[in-house]
Design an enzyme around this catalytic site. Structure first.
Site, PDB file in Angstrom:
ATOM      1  N   THR A   1       0.824  -1.208   0.000  1.00  0.00           N
ATOM      2  CA  THR A   1       0.000   0.000   0.000  1.00  0.00           C
ATOM      3  C   THR A   1       0.856   1.255   0.000  1.00  0.00           C
ATOM      4  O   THR A   1       0.532   2.258  -0.643  1.00  0.00           O
ATOM      5  CB  THR A   1      -0.924   0.006   1.225  1.00  0.00           C
ATOM      6  OG1 THR A   1      -1.846  -1.089   1.120  1.00  0.00           O
ATOM      7  CG2 THR A   1      -1.706   1.302   1.336  1.00  0.00           C
TER       8      THR A   1
ATOM      9  N   SER B   1       0.913  -7.351  -0.434  1.00  0.00           N
ATOM     10  CA  SER B   1       1.277  -8.052   0.806  1.00  0.00           C
ATOM     11  C   SER B   1       1.233  -9.565   0.665  1.00  0.00           C
ATOM     12  O   SER B   1       2.127 -10.274   1.142  1.00  0.00           O
ATOM     13  CB  SER B   1       0.315  -7.650   1.931  1.00  0.00           C
ATOM     14  OG  SER B   1       0.219  -6.268   2.063  1.00  0.00           O
TER      15      SER B   1
END
Length: 335
Positions: A21, A66
């Site tokens: 992110t 992730s």
């Protein structure tokens, strides 16, 4: 000016970027995806205003979300740590697996150079994006002499966490990481200085420190047990070619009594670690003697996870099997 690893030479920081992110920008999907480089991430943190003479290097280890971070990538980061001349390293990546990465680095980093892992909950296109502040805090941590004896940390929302106990505890809050309810953060950042009043006491070296990188990584299954869990959950592991397994049991590390035969068969076929799905405290060893309690399961050969939650236990078991170590001896470090 904040203290750094050396008061006589300019501070030297290495930022290793994996994506996530913190590196995400808008794309054709209508959402965001990792795209920014480590240099771009660091530029927004204003590190030059803290250290005008800062020497910063940047390495793009990967550019992934992730869920796509792997242990192999962490080995790459440790190899960087072993060869860099930097005083400290900041690792940026997505938050969903940040706790696992920080713990993996805690186990593997034998370089003597601290690695502070961080990320962001709000991507750079949003108001109040937290990535720059987190990188700033991670840099202050990585370059501080207070962490010289610690292999790694997780730094987030101006808090510093011990990787052995931290976990992501909220889907979207900028204060997403917690080491509670018993331990809490080991320190925090204030006025561009690291405060570390709860630094962990020196411990025995990681069982994996100093070992050469394995040729391949063992496949280890993770199964969480819930109410009425079907036997097929464990039977499927037995039939799928795994080298080991972690059972995330209820409470102190328990399973329904109808799962005991399957758990026993699994433990006879491969190393199986018994953890608690609660994520805090230590798995029990000698309290519950009913069928499915930890006493019988451990007597059948399962290995207690000790202080580790199931996800971190999976990392330890993966490394132990990959390095050819006795899993029980590896987990004795976390009893």
């Amino acid at each position: 000016m904040p203290d750094t690893a050396s008061s006589t030479t300019p501070p030297h920081l290495l930022l290793a970027a994996l994506g996530g992110t913190i590196a995400s920008t808008a794309n054709h999907s209508g959402g965001v995806a990792p795209a920014l480089s480590g240099a771009e991430i660091a530029a927004a943190a204003g590190l030059g205003r803290i250290w005008p003479d800062l020497q910063a290097d940047f390495t793009q280890v990967s550019q992934v979300s992730s869920a796509n971070v792997t242990l192999d990538m962490l080995f790459d980061v440790v190899e960087l740590a072993r060869t860099t001349e930097a005083h400290g390293i900041v690792l940026t990546q997505g938050t969903d697996t940040l706790e696992e990465s920080a713990f993996g680095l805690w186990l593997l980093n034998d370089s003597g150079t601290h690695i502070a892992a961080t990320g962001a909950m709000r991507n750079p296109t949003l108001p109040g994006a937290d990535g720059p502040a987190n990188v700033r805090a991670a840099a202050l941590t990585a370059l501080s002499p207070l962490v010289r004896n610690l292999p790694a940390s997780l730094v987030f929302d101006d808090e510093v966490h011990d990787p052995r106990f931290v976990r992501k505890s909220h889907v979207s809050s900028t204060a997403a990481f917690s080491s509670g309810p018993v331990l809490g953060a080991i320190g925090w950042l204030s006025e561009d200085a690291l405060r570390l009043p709860h630094a962990p006491a020196p411990t025995a070296p990681s069982p994996f420190a100093g070992l050469p990188r394995p040729d391949s990584l063992a496949k280890v299954a993770l199964a969480e047990v819930g109410m009425g869990e079907p036997e097929e959950t464990l039977a499927g592991i037995l039939e799928s070619g795994f080298a080991g397994a972690v059972i995330s049991g209820v409470g102190g590390g328990h399973v329904p009594e109808h799962l005991v035969p399957a758990a026993t068969r699994l433990g006879e076929a491969m190393p199986v670690v018994l953890a608690s799905r609660t994520g805090s405290g230590a798995s029990l060893r000698s309290t519950y003697g009913y069928l499915g309690g930890e006493i019988g399961l451990l007597e059948s050969g399962l290995i207690p996870a000790g202080l580790l939650d199931a996800r971190k236990a999976r990392i330890v078991l993966t490394l132990a099997l990959s390095f050819g170590l006795d899993p029980a001896e590896a987990f004795a470090h976390f009893g």
